[in-house]
Design a protein around this motif. Structure first.
Motif, PDB file in Angstrom:
ATOM      1  N   MET A  46       0.805  -1.110   0.034  1.00 32.09           N
ATOM      2  CA  MET A  46       0.189   0.042  -0.038  1.00 32.09           C
ATOM      3  C   MET A  46       0.708   1.430  -0.169  1.00 32.09           C
ATOM      4  N   LYS A  47       0.360   2.312  -0.609  1.00 30.95           N
ATOM      5  CA  LYS A  47       0.866   3.402  -0.297  1.00 30.95           C
ATOM      6  C   LYS A  47       0.055   4.790   0.299  1.00 30.95           C
ATOM      7  N   ILE A  48       0.753   5.340   1.271  1.00 33.35           N
ATOM      8  CA  ILE A  48      -0.120   6.099   2.154  1.00 33.35           C
ATOM      9  C   ILE A  48       0.775   7.563   2.212  1.00 33.35           C
ATOM     10  N   LEU A  49      -0.345   8.337   2.138  1.00 37.72           N
ATOM     11  CA  LEU A  49       0.231   9.902   2.198  1.00 37.72           C
ATOM     12  C   LEU A  49      -0.295  10.343   3.587  1.00 37.72           C
ATOM     13  N   GLN A  50       0.697  10.727   4.233  1.00 38.06           N
ATOM     14  CA  GLN A  50       0.535  11.339   5.762  1.00 38.06           C
ATOM     15  C   GLN A  50       0.656  12.696   5.745  1.00 38.06           C
ATOM     16  N   LEU A  51      -0.610  13.329   6.263  1.00 36.05           N
ATOM     17  CA  LEU A  51      -0.723  14.682   6.126  1.00 36.05           C
ATOM     18  C   LEU A  51      -0.346  15.341   7.432  1.00 36.05           C
ATOM     19  N   ILE A  52       0.681  16.263   7.735  1.00 33.35           N
ATOM     20  CA  ILE A  52       0.663  16.940   8.901  1.00 33.35           C
ATOM     21  C   ILE A  52       0.577  18.523   8.838  1.00 33.35           C
ATOM     22  N   GLN A  53       0.194  18.954  10.046  1.00 36.54           N
ATOM     23  CA  GLN A  53      -0.054  20.550  10.007  1.00 36.54           C
ATOM     24  C   GLN A  53       1.314  21.141   9.572  1.00 36.54           C
ATOM     25  N   LYS A  54       2.231  21.026  10.254  1.00 34.74           N
ATOM     26  CA  LYS A  54       3.695  21.563   9.873  1.00 34.74           C
ATOM     27  C   LYS A  54       4.832  20.819  10.467  1.00 34.74           C
ATOM     28  N   PRO A  55       6.081  21.003   9.826  1.00 32.09           N
ATOM     29  CA  PRO A  55       7.321  20.324  10.355  1.00 32.09           C
ATOM     30  C   PRO A  55       7.628  21.006  11.811  1.00 32.09           C
ATOM     31  N   GLU A  86       0.711  11.620  -6.724  1.00 28.63           N
ATOM     32  CA  GLU A  86       1.324  10.423  -5.820  1.00 28.63           C
ATOM     33  C   GLU A  86       0.486   9.293  -6.341  1.00 28.63           C
ATOM     34  N   ASN A  87      -0.761   9.467  -6.129  1.00 29.58           N
ATOM     35  CA  ASN A  87      -1.806   8.346  -6.260  1.00 29.58           C
ATOM     36  C   ASN A  87      -1.741   7.383  -5.129  1.00 29.58           C
ATOM     37  N   PRO A  88      -1.709   7.907  -4.053  1.00 34.14           N
ATOM     38  CA  PRO A  88      -1.621   6.833  -2.996  1.00 34.14           C
ATOM     39  C   PRO A  88      -3.042   6.094  -2.650  1.00 34.14           C
ATOM     40  N   ASP A  89      -2.852   5.039  -1.820  1.00 31.44           N
ATOM     41  CA  ASP A  89      -4.171   4.319  -1.657  1.00 31.44           C
ATOM     42  C   ASP A  89      -5.050   5.086  -0.404  1.00 31.44           C
ATOM     43  N   VAL A  90      -4.329   5.618   0.375  1.00 31.19           N
ATOM     44  CA  VAL A  90      -5.045   6.101   1.639  1.00 31.19           C
ATOM     45  C   VAL A  90      -4.466   7.382   1.944  1.00 31.19           C
ATOM     46  N   ILE A  91      -5.295   8.549   2.377  1.00 31.90           N
ATOM     47  CA  ILE A  91      -4.403   9.644   3.128  1.00 31.90           C
ATOM     48  C   ILE A  91      -4.957   9.740   4.331  1.00 31.90           C
ATOM     49  N   GLN A  92      -4.004   9.990   5.397  1.00 33.60           N
ATOM     50  CA  GLN A  92      -4.116  10.054   6.846  1.00 33.60           C
ATOM     51  C   GLN A  92      -3.890  11.581   7.067  1.00 33.60           C
ATOM     52  N   ALA A  93      -5.011  12.116   7.582  1.00 31.66           N
ATOM     53  CA  ALA A  93      -4.911  13.316   8.092  1.00 31.66           C
ATOM     54  C   ALA A  93      -4.475  13.469   9.860  1.00 31.66           C
ATOM     55  N   ASN A  94      -3.498  13.990  10.248  1.00 28.06           N
ATOM     56  CA  ASN A  94      -2.841  13.859  11.613  1.00 28.06           C
ATOM     57  C   ASN A  94      -3.203  15.185  12.163  1.00 28.06           C
ATOM     58  N   ALA A  95      -4.472  15.508  12.847  1.00 30.03           N
ATOM     59  CA  ALA A  95      -4.729  16.427  13.704  1.00 30.03           C
ATOM     60  C   ALA A  95      -4.614  17.687  13.067  1.00 30.03           C
ATOM     61  N   GLY A  96      -5.199  18.709  13.792  1.00 28.22           N
ATOM     62  CA  GLY A  96      -4.772  20.027  13.281  1.00 28.22           C
ATOM     63  C   GLY A  96      -5.807  20.551  12.129  1.00 28.22           C
TER      64      GLY A  96
END
Length: 360
Positions: A1-10, A78-88
């Protein structure tokens, strides 16, 4: 699987740090996982993780159509399988990007806090409920956070599961404390200087501890908007020689691992990773019973749990653990074993993998 992890900021904070560690563990288990940061950050040089900027506009985040389109373009490329939104703000950007630009991937939202503490009016609750209704699954960091969401939004109950934060395997640390001439008890607090962390209450508690055990010294590890206010309070309370502000440190685990106790009298929490770190390294933990803290800190079993607002009881708990080494040794050993059994990142990654598979 290909996951795109979305974060607020580094930035070197809980949600962002865990997303980075989760990505590493997903890749170690044969999957692809990349971090994408919505906004730029002055702390990017402290993050020590590779990420791709979305280049969203923090000043127009309430209606950032360019940012939503930028995220959609990234997802198309990127064409990921899943988008994960991590808070914020990651939840809002993922939802509006998907609604406007019609990409197909499921969204997982990682809920790292107790949302009812922040939804102060009906409009906020309605707006948050709308955003959550658009995601495919919600992973809450504690059972408390999950039940809090269920109470707020009962219709979402089937989409909410509990997946806690995790830890990396135990690593070598360095003792950051000076060799005090007459010996010293090093009490540690790790966290940003914000209202939720309750530094004012911590200082009042510490003043009570000092009157009973004068050899104690408090180390405040971290930075944040309320730091100058807390520095002034330290002077007002006559504790200037008993409290050290470390500012940002690259490896706060050094303080947690080598401290004589970790103190966390927070007002609001989800499930703080610093507690699990202390337990793994057999540092005694005294914490208030808020959020998911009580799911890991169990009085007389894995730590010392105190009711919110009970500052005298908190001070007594610290004195008790310092004065009864045999009982304290038993408790920290129990705590370390529990963390190894239930809260290691390689196992937490498998729980996320199972969730992704169900969605697909």
């Amino acid at each position: 699987m290909k996951i795109l992890q979305l974060i607020q900021k580094p930035q070197p904070r809980g949600a962002e740090t865990f997303a980075a560690q989760l990505s590493d563990n997903l890749e170690q288990q044969g999957h692809s996982s990349k971090l994408f940061a919505l906004f730029d950050s002055g702390d990017a040089n402290k993050f020590n993780r590779s990420y791709v900027p979305v280049k969203a506009n923090a000043s127009t985040r309430l209606w950032d159509k360019k940012g939503w389109r930028s995220l959609a373009n990234i997802i198309t490329e990127e064409n990921p399988d899943v988008i994960q939104a991590n808070a914020g703000d990651t939840l809002k950007y993922a939802v509006f990007s998907k609604l406007l630009y019609r990409w197909r991937q499921p969204i997982v939202f990682r809920n790292a806090s107790t949302l009812s503490s922040y939804l102060r009016n009906p409009l906020q609750k309605f707006y948050t409920g709308f955003l959550l209704s658009q995601v495919d699954a919600i992973a809450s960091v504690s059972e408390h956070s999950k039940q809090d969401l269920v109470r707020l939004f009962p219709k979402l109950v089937e989409r909410i599961i509990t997946i806690p934060i995790g830890l990396e395997e135990k690593a070598a640390t360095s003792n950051p404390f000076p060799a005090w001439p007459n010996g010293c008890v090093n009490l540690v607090h790790v966290g940003g200087f914000s209202f939720e962390k309750n530094h004012k209450g911590l200082l009042r508690i510490f003043k009570k501890i000092v009157t009973v055990i004068p050899s104690t010294h408090l180390w405040l590890v971290g930075d944040g908007p309320l730091k100058s206010e807390i520095e002034a309070l330290v002077k007002d309370l006559g504790l200037k020689d008993k409290v050290t502000f470390t500012g940002f440190v690259q490896n706060p685990l050094d303080y947690t691992a080598h401290g004589d106790a970790l103190l966390l009298p927070s007002i609001i929490e989800g499930l703080p990773g610093v507690i699990l770190e202390a337990m793994l390294y057999e540092t005694p933990v005294v914490a208030t019973k808020v959020g998911g803290v009580g799911e890991v800190v169990i009085s007389d079993e894995t730590g010392w749990l105190v009711d919110k607002g009970d500052e005298a009881g908190f001070a007594d708990a610290v004195s008790s653990l310092l004065e009864n080494s045999q009982n304290t040794g038993r408790i920290v050993s129990n705590a370390s074993s529990r963390v190894k059994e239930r809260y290691m990142n390689q196992d937490i990654a498998r729980l996320f993998i199972n969730l992704y598979h169900k969605l697909l």
